[in-house]
Motif scaffolding. Structure first.
Motif, short mmCIF file in Angstrom:
data_model
loop_
_atom_site.label_atom_id
_atom_site.label_comp_id
_atom_site.label_asym_id
_atom_site.label_seq_id
_atom_site.Cartn_x
_atom_site.Cartn_y
_atom_site.Cartn_z
N GLY A 1 8.87 9.17 6.21
CA GLY A 1 9.53 10.08 5.29
C GLY A 1 10.73 9.42 4.66
O GLY A 1 11.07 8.28 5.00
N HIS B 1 9.88 2.66 8.10
CA HIS B 1 9.85 2.81 6.65
C HIS B 1 8.66 2.11 6.07
O HIS B 1 8.13 2.48 5.07
CB HIS B 1 11.12 2.23 6.06
CG HIS B 1 12.32 2.92 6.55
ND1 HIS B 1 12.50 4.27 6.39
CD2 HIS B 1 13.38 2.47 7.26
CE1 HIS B 1 13.63 4.61 6.95
NE2 HIS B 1 14.19 3.55 7.49
N LEU C 1 5.13 1.38 5.79
CA LEU C 1 3.94 2.12 6.17
C LEU C 1 2.94 1.23 6.89
O LEU C 1 2.16 1.69 7.70
CB LEU C 1 3.30 2.77 4.94
CG LEU C 1 4.25 3.74 4.22
CD1 LEU C 1 3.53 4.44 3.09
CD2 LEU C 1 4.82 4.77 5.16
N SER C 2 3.01 -0.08 6.61
CA SER C 2 2.07 -0.98 7.28
C SER C 2 2.25 -0.95 8.79
O SER C 2 1.31 -1.12 9.54
CB SER C 2 2.25 -2.40 6.76
OG SER C 2 3.57 -2.83 7.02
N ARG D 1 0.38 2.14 10.25
CA ARG D 1 -0.96 2.45 9.79
C ARG D 1 -1.94 2.74 10.91
O ARG D 1 -2.76 3.63 10.83
CB ARG D 1 -1.51 1.30 8.94
CG ARG D 1 -2.62 1.80 8.06
CD ARG D 1 -3.44 0.71 7.46
NE ARG D 1 -4.72 1.27 7.06
CZ ARG D 1 -5.82 1.09 7.74
NH1 ARG D 1 -5.81 0.39 8.84
NH2 ARG D 1 -6.95 1.64 7.33
N HIS E 1 -4.02 8.21 8.81
CA HIS E 1 -3.77 7.54 7.55
C HIS E 1 -4.82 7.93 6.50
O HIS E 1 -4.49 8.30 5.38
CB HIS E 1 -3.79 6.02 7.80
CG HIS E 1 -3.72 5.20 6.55
ND1 HIS E 1 -2.56 5.09 5.82
CD2 HIS E 1 -4.67 4.48 5.90
CE1 HIS E 1 -2.79 4.32 4.78
NE2 HIS E 1 -4.07 3.95 4.80
N LEU F 1 4.22 8.01 -1.29
CA LEU F 1 5.07 7.02 -0.62
C LEU F 1 4.32 5.69 -0.52
O LEU F 1 4.87 4.62 -0.75
CB LEU F 1 5.42 7.49 0.80
CG LEU F 1 6.53 8.49 0.97
CD1 LEU F 1 6.52 9.04 2.39
CD2 LEU F 1 7.88 7.86 0.68
N TYR F 2 3.05 5.82 -0.19
CA TYR F 2 2.21 4.65 0.00
C TYR F 2 2.03 3.90 -1.30
O TYR F 2 2.19 2.67 -1.36
CB TYR F 2 0.87 5.10 0.58
CG TYR F 2 0.03 3.94 1.01
CD1 TYR F 2 0.19 3.40 2.29
CD2 TYR F 2 -0.90 3.38 0.17
CE1 TYR F 2 -0.57 2.33 2.69
CE2 TYR F 2 -1.67 2.30 0.56
CZ TYR F 2 -1.50 1.77 1.82
OH TYR F 2 -2.24 0.71 2.23
N GLN F 3 1.70 4.65 -2.34
CA GLN F 3 1.50 4.04 -3.65
C GLN F 3 2.74 3.24 -4.07
O GLN F 3 2.66 2.14 -4.58
CB GLN F 3 1.24 5.13 -4.71
CG GLN F 3 -0.13 5.76 -4.59
CD GLN F 3 -1.25 4.74 -4.73
OE1 GLN F 3 -1.20 3.87 -5.58
NE2 GLN F 3 -2.24 4.84 -3.86
N LEU F 4 3.87 3.84 -3.81
CA LEU F 4 5.14 3.26 -4.20
C LEU F 4 5.36 1.91 -3.54
O LEU F 4 5.81 0.95 -4.15
CB LEU F 4 6.24 4.22 -3.77
CG LEU F 4 7.42 4.29 -4.68
CD1 LEU F 4 7.02 4.94 -5.98
CD2 LEU F 4 8.47 5.11 -3.99
N GLN F 5 5.00 1.87 -2.26
CA GLN F 5 5.28 0.65 -1.51
C GLN F 5 4.27 -0.46 -1.83
O GLN F 5 4.60 -1.62 -1.80
CB GLN F 5 5.29 0.96 -0.02
CG GLN F 5 5.78 -0.23 0.78
CD GLN F 5 6.18 0.17 2.18
OE1 GLN F 5 6.13 1.33 2.55
NE2 GLN F 5 6.58 -0.80 2.97
N PHE F 6 3.05 -0.06 -2.10
CA PHE F 6 2.02 -1.09 -2.27
C PHE F 6 1.51 -1.20 -3.70
O PHE F 6 0.36 -1.43 -3.92
CB PHE F 6 0.88 -0.85 -1.29
CG PHE F 6 1.33 -1.02 0.12
CD1 PHE F 6 1.54 -2.29 0.64
CD2 PHE F 6 1.55 0.08 0.91
CE1 PHE F 6 1.97 -2.45 1.94
CE2 PHE F 6 1.97 -0.08 2.21
CZ PHE F 6 2.19 -1.34 2.73
#
Lengths: 604, 537
Positions: free
Chosen positions: A400, A559, A561-562, A565, A584, A597-602
């Motif tokens: 989060g 923070h 996400l990897s 996972r 996941h 959140l995931y999209q943002l990071q990867f």
């Protein structure tokens, strides 16, 4: 005659003083024999002191004035014996008092220190470290002064004063009464000054406390001060506090000087009265020479304890203020005194498997957050109606946005803070009913900000625990910390400086992580433990973790996400509330918050 | 006294003498108030000055000093040692003066009455001086040890209390308490050594006074009986001698005070004499405005001998964005930290705008650098004050602007007191991410030519990181920016990226160049990408 720490302290109410002293006396109980001995010595010392002028009077009246040499050697010898006796007894008394004082200080110190270690974490949020350190060191130190100069020697002074008054009245009633005409004035002055000094003392104390807190923080934040070139501003603020402290002290000095001078002057006035009235008596033949000399000596001895009365009074007041602060801290509720625990104190929680020695406790099956609300202060709720269940062997991840309340969840679970509303249950039992020691023994937390102690790296991993000590190397290998540790000149025995300042933040995190692994807890809580670690180290940790977490219940806050996972379940916390929950794949399929959140990071 | 022994020989009545004594007493009282107040006030004023000097010294010392000197020890010097010195200066001085005056006056009067008897009376004093010398050496030694042990105790308490959460988490309460008990026991032991010495000195001094009286009683008494001395002289003589008893006893106490004061003054001097290695150049290079060109020329550095950075050469043009990556302990933090001169670096290694940083005025250098450290230190003031720390006299609008850039304004809106929220000691009431963003806002407000971000977003989630970095891109402008990070995503848009390993630059280039190089950077990227790929499915 101890003048130490005179002007430093605040004054508290009289009735309160009695209660404080009463409580303090309890600390004397283990040493009551020594207390009795030191009290028994007092009349002897008083007698040895009081007999000296009397011998002088005998020598003058019976030998010197009348010209009889015989007997004078014997009197001189007796006088000599009295001096030696007085000296030895006084030495014994001082030594005894110091010993008592030091022992009691030791006991109080250890009590305070132990107590501080049982206070709840929230207490430390509102109380600066500097203030607590002062309690354990300087405040206790002030009590030592009280012993060397205070309570017990006051008893001795009172004995001497009473003895002098008695002897003088017995020797010559009229002359005594004339001399004692200064007493009412003396008492009046002493009491007036007492009230005046009381207010000033209080201010001095408050100012000193401000000054020291500021200083402690300044030392901690020196890098920031220098980086921002704010030395001048900090110095200005310091000067303001320092000057306020100095100025608070000045009136106290003036009052004290006035009191001291008044007592001195009155003592001289008393001698003047003796010479004036006693002189007439001698002329009339109603008073002997020796008696006059003895009278003058007695008056000198009478005023001596009164002269440092103000010093003693200050020490006592300082000690009272210190006692107030010390007992104030001892009165802060311990963790184990928190509501919920007290009612069940002494009752073994059956679910927690009883005492340590009786084999392995049964493993924890479920951890449940039931409608938990929490605010650090007031109504600023960080967690709102939070529900979560972790089952045995499950790897649960909390993700989060920052400030969303993830860290708070881990803090509540290890009961550093008490939930505001709702409850946390382990196997259906409220954690408030579980002895803290046991709770924390089974839940290992890797904190967000790793704290390193002065001592070797080995110590920092095992923290002196024997079982953990045997796993130091393995734990370090497991988290990939051994690589950098072995490169240090002394390897695992390399000394860590205060707060680990000779290691990088990433290295500190690795050590902190190795620490948790070495303690091998039943449930592992990782709080952003590897945020300052590079990808390669992180992979090592990941590999180690896979083995470590196998079959172990764990709660991971991260923070990246990897790193979460492969969690069995992921919980997304948003603004203090649980927003999403699932694996996941489930969360990705839902295309909600986690997905974003995931999209943002990867991206890329 | 003569008048009393032979009434009528003197014209004055006892009443006259009595009044004379009372008059003298009152005058004495006035003088006393004055002298005591003056001297003790002076003691306080000197204490104030020393404390000011000490603090100013601390502000001027560099970080190696603070890394070695323990916080508890420094605080102990400011409180306990300074108190001892003040006592020495105030009470000690007052009583030394007082004692000398009383001694000189009394001895003069005694000699006028009877030189021989005076000699007899002061006979014990050489013995006393001998003992004093003996004892004071030992008091000095034990006093020093006791002070050191108290400082060790303070340090232990400070560390344990600061580590309260860690101590609890690992249930190390008992061992910490045990260690504290040991330290307290050691302090108790050396305090008792002191107590023993103090116990000897005071009764000994009192006995010496009594011994004098005894000699006078015996010798003087005999002389009165044999008619060599008048009774009045004898009584007066004992009176003067009695005057010496109190100052003699006090002398024993002063002795103790002097020794403690001397030890403490030594401990204060150790701080006052400490000189920062990082010092202002006596003739600093004139600086108009720092543009932000940073150059490392064969930089080697280690905190304690062991080189941590080895032969680093790199040139960063003004306005360039530099990314630094590398494994834990590779020297990333050290490299960027050295630019601020928080730690001493040798000449000829780091240059800003072509000038050796050791030649630059410290103030100008630090004014030009906005540094966001890994660990954000906040003061226990309000949030607003912490951000405004970035620049003296910053307006509310500027503080809000900086907070907006650091994506902190949303959090602030959630606080009931907004910017007036007290952050607690070291910012304990804020989350890790909030602390980091406050530290960023503070650095942004400074409006520096060089912005250094040392892994500043480790406690911040991906979305906030994205937002902050996006917001900062507009702020960067023509500032030189150095970013240390583990996440390659944070280095997106850097003009140059260097990879550090074991204190050396092993690779450098743009993102594309490094990928093409197929070395360590590419490996890290591949790994981070690979995870992403795997997780996409």
């Amino acid at each position: 005659m101890h003048f130490g720490g005179i002007y430093e302290d605040e004054i508290v109410g009289k009735a309160y003083d009695k209660r404080l002293l009463g409580r303090f006396v309890r600390y004397l109980r283990p040493y009551r024999r020594l207390v009795v001995l030191s009290l028994l010595l007092l009349p002897l010392i008083a007698a040895a002191k009081l007999a000296q002028p009397w011998l002088l009077k005998l020598a003058i009246d019976n030998h010197i004035v009348s010209g009889r040499m015989e007997g004078l050697p014997f009197l001189s010898l007796s006088y000599f014996a009295l001096i030696i006796g007085d000296g030895l007894l006084t030495y014994l008394e001082i030594y005894l008092l110091q010993y008592l004082g030091q022992r009691v200080m030791f006991d109080l110190r250890v009590d305070l220190f132990s107590h501080i270690h049982r206070l709840s974490a929230s207490f430390f949020d509102r109380t600066p470290t500097g203030g607590l350190v002062t309690r354990v060191t300087s405040d206790v130190e002030v009590l030592g002064e009280m012993f060397t100069a205070g309570i017990i020697s006051i008893v001795g002074d009172v004995l001497v004063l009473a003895g002098i008054v008695g002897i003088m009245l017995w020797m010559n009633l009229k002359l005594s009464l004339v001399t004692f005409t200064v007493l009412p004035l003396l008492l009046y002055i002493v009491f007036t000054f007492r009230t005046r000094m009381r207010t000033s003392f209080r201010e001095v104390r408050a100012r000193l406390s401000n000054l020291n807190s500021f200083l402690a923080e300044s030392i901690g934040g020196m890098a920031v001060v220098q980086l921002f070139n704010r030395q001048a501003a900090e110095q200005r603020e310091f000067t303001r506090l320092n000057a306020a402290y100095r100025d608070a002290n000045l009136p106290v000095i003036t009052w004290d000087a006035a009191l001291f001078a008044a007592v001195e002057a009155l003592s001289s006035v008393a001698v003047g009265l003796i010479v004036w009235y006693g002189g007439g008596e001698i002329i009339r033949g109603t008073l002997t020479f020796g008696a006059l000399v003895a009278f003058i000596q007695y008056i000198e001895k009478f005023f001596a304890p009164i002269r440092d009365l103000s010093a003693k009074y200050s020490i006592m007041q300082g000690a009272m203020a210190a006692l107030e602060r010390i007992f104030g801290l001892l009165d802060v509720e311990k963790d184990s005194d928190l509501p919920g625990f007290r009612s069940l104190a002494g009752i073994e929680s059956p679910l927690m498997g009883g005492g340590r020695g009786e084999g392995e406790p049964s493993p924890i099956q479920t951890i449940e957050f039931r409608d938990v609300w929490f605010a650090y202060n007031g109504d600023d709720y960080v967690l709102k109606a939070f529900n979560l269940t972790i089952r045995r062997g499950e790897k649960l991840a909390l993700v989060g946005e920052t400030g969303g309340g993830k860290t708070t969840v881990t803090r509540l679970l290890s009961r550093f803070y008490e939930v505001s509303k709702g409850s946390i249950l382990i196997d259906g039992r409220d954690i408030r009913e579980i002895p803290l020691d046991e709770l924390r023994g089974r839940i290992g937390v890797v904190l967000q900000e790793p704290f390193l102690f002065t001592g070797s790296i080995r110590y920092n991993i095992s923290l002196g625990d024997e079982a953990a000590g045997q796993r130091v190397e393995r734990a370090a290998e497991m988290v990939g910390a051994d690589r950098f540790i072995r490169n240090l000149p002394n390897g695992f025995d390399e000394e860590v400086r205060e707060r680990g300042s000779n290691l990088s933040v990433g290295e500190r995190q690795l050590i902190s992580f190795a620490r948790a692994v070495a303690f091998d807890p039943e449930i592992l809580v990782l709080d952003e433990a590897t945020s300052s670690v590079d990808t390669a180290s992180e992979r090592l940790i990941q590999e180690g973790l896979t083995g470590l977490l196998a079959g172990r219940t764990s709660l991971v806050v991260a923070h990246r996400l990897s790193t979460v996972r492969d969690a069995d379940r992921i919980v997304v916390i948003h603004k203090g509330e649980k927003a999403e929950e699932g694996s996941h794949e489930e969360l990705m399929a839902r295309q909600g918050l986690y997905y974003r959140l995931y999209q943002l990071q990867f991206r890329d | 006294m003569e008048g009393l022994q032979f009434p009528g020989r003197d014209s004055h009545s006892p009443g006259w003498y009595g009044l004379l004594i009372i008059g003298a007493a009152l005058a004495h009282g006035v003088v006393r108030i004055f002298s005591r107040t003056t001297l003790l006030h002076a003691g306080r004023r000197i204490e104030y000055r020393i404390r000011e000097d000490l603090y100013a010294k601390l502000l001027s010392l560099d970080l190696p000093f603070f890394a070695a000197g323990r916080t508890g020890d420094l605080i102990s010097r400011f409180s306990n040692d300074l108190t001892n010195v003040r006592m020495l200066l105030g009470f000690g001085f007052l009583n030394v003066v007082n004692t000398i005056i009383v001694y000189v006056a009394a001895v003069i009067f005694m000699v006028r009455i009877n030189p021989f008897l005076t000699l007899c009376a002061v006979l014990p004093y050489p013995l006393m001086i001998l003992l004093v010398k003996q004892v004071s050496r030992r008091i000095f030694y034990h006093s020093k040890r006791a002070q050191e042990e108290l400082a060790a105790l303070t340090s232990h308490a400070e560390e344990s209390i600061a580590a309260s959460v860690t101590v609890r988490a690992y249930r190390r309460e008992e061992p910490r308490i045990q260690a504290f008990r040991e330290l307290a026991g050691r302090y108790l032991y050396s305090s008792m050594k002191m107590a023993n010495l103090r116990g000897i000195v005071i009764p000994f001094m009192a006995s010496m006074g009594g011994l004098g009286t005894l000699i006078v009683l015996f010798v003087g008494g005999g002389r009165v009986i044999s008619g060599v001395m008048t009774l009045g002289d004898f009584v007066a003589f004992t009176g003067y001698l009695a005057m010496l008893i109190w100052p003699t006893v006090v002398l024993g106490w002063i002795l103790n005070l002097l020794q403690r004061g001397a030890v403490s003054m030594g401990r204060l001097n150790a701080v006052l004499d400490a000189s920062p290695v990082v010092a202002e150049d006596p003739t600093p290079a004139p600086v108009e405005r720092i543009a932000g060109r940073i150059e490392f020329r064969g930089l080697s550095f280690g905190y304690n001998g062991e080189p941590l950075l080895k032969d680093i050469s790199l040139c960063i043009r003004p306005g360039m964005k530099l990314g630094i990556v590398g494994p834990v302990g590779s020297g990333k933090t050290t490299l960027v930290r050295l630019i601020t001169r928080l730690y001493p670096v040798a000449d000829g290694m780091i240059f800003i705008d072509g000038t050796d940083i050791n030649r630059l005025p410290l103030r100008a250098l630090r004014d030009a650098i906005g540094f966001v450290p890994q660990e954000s230190f906040l003061f226990s003031r309000t949030l607003g004050e912490n951000i405004a720390y970035g620049r003296e006299g910053a307006s509310t609008g500027e503080v809000e602007q900086a907070a907006r850039l650091a994506r902190l304004e949303g959090d602030v809106a959630g606080f009931s007191k907004g910017y007036g929220t007290l952050v607690g000691e070291r910012g304990v009431t804020l989350s890790g991410g909030q602390k980091q963003r406050s530290a960023i806002a503070r650095a942004l407000l400074k409006d520096p030519a060089v912005l250094i971000l040392d892994d500043p977003l480790s406690a911040v989630d991906a979305r906030t990181e994205e937002e902050i970095l996006g917001g900062l891109a507009s702020y960067y402008g023509n500032r030189t920016v150095l970013i240390v990070s583990h996440r390659l995503s944070a280095l997106r848009g850097c003009d140059l990226i260097v990879v550090l390993e074991e204190g050396r630059i092993v690779e450098q280039g743009t993102h594309a160049e490094l990928l093409a190089l197929g070395g360590r950077y590419a490996a890290i990227h591949r790994e981070q990408n690979l995870r992403e790929e795997i997780e996409r499915f």
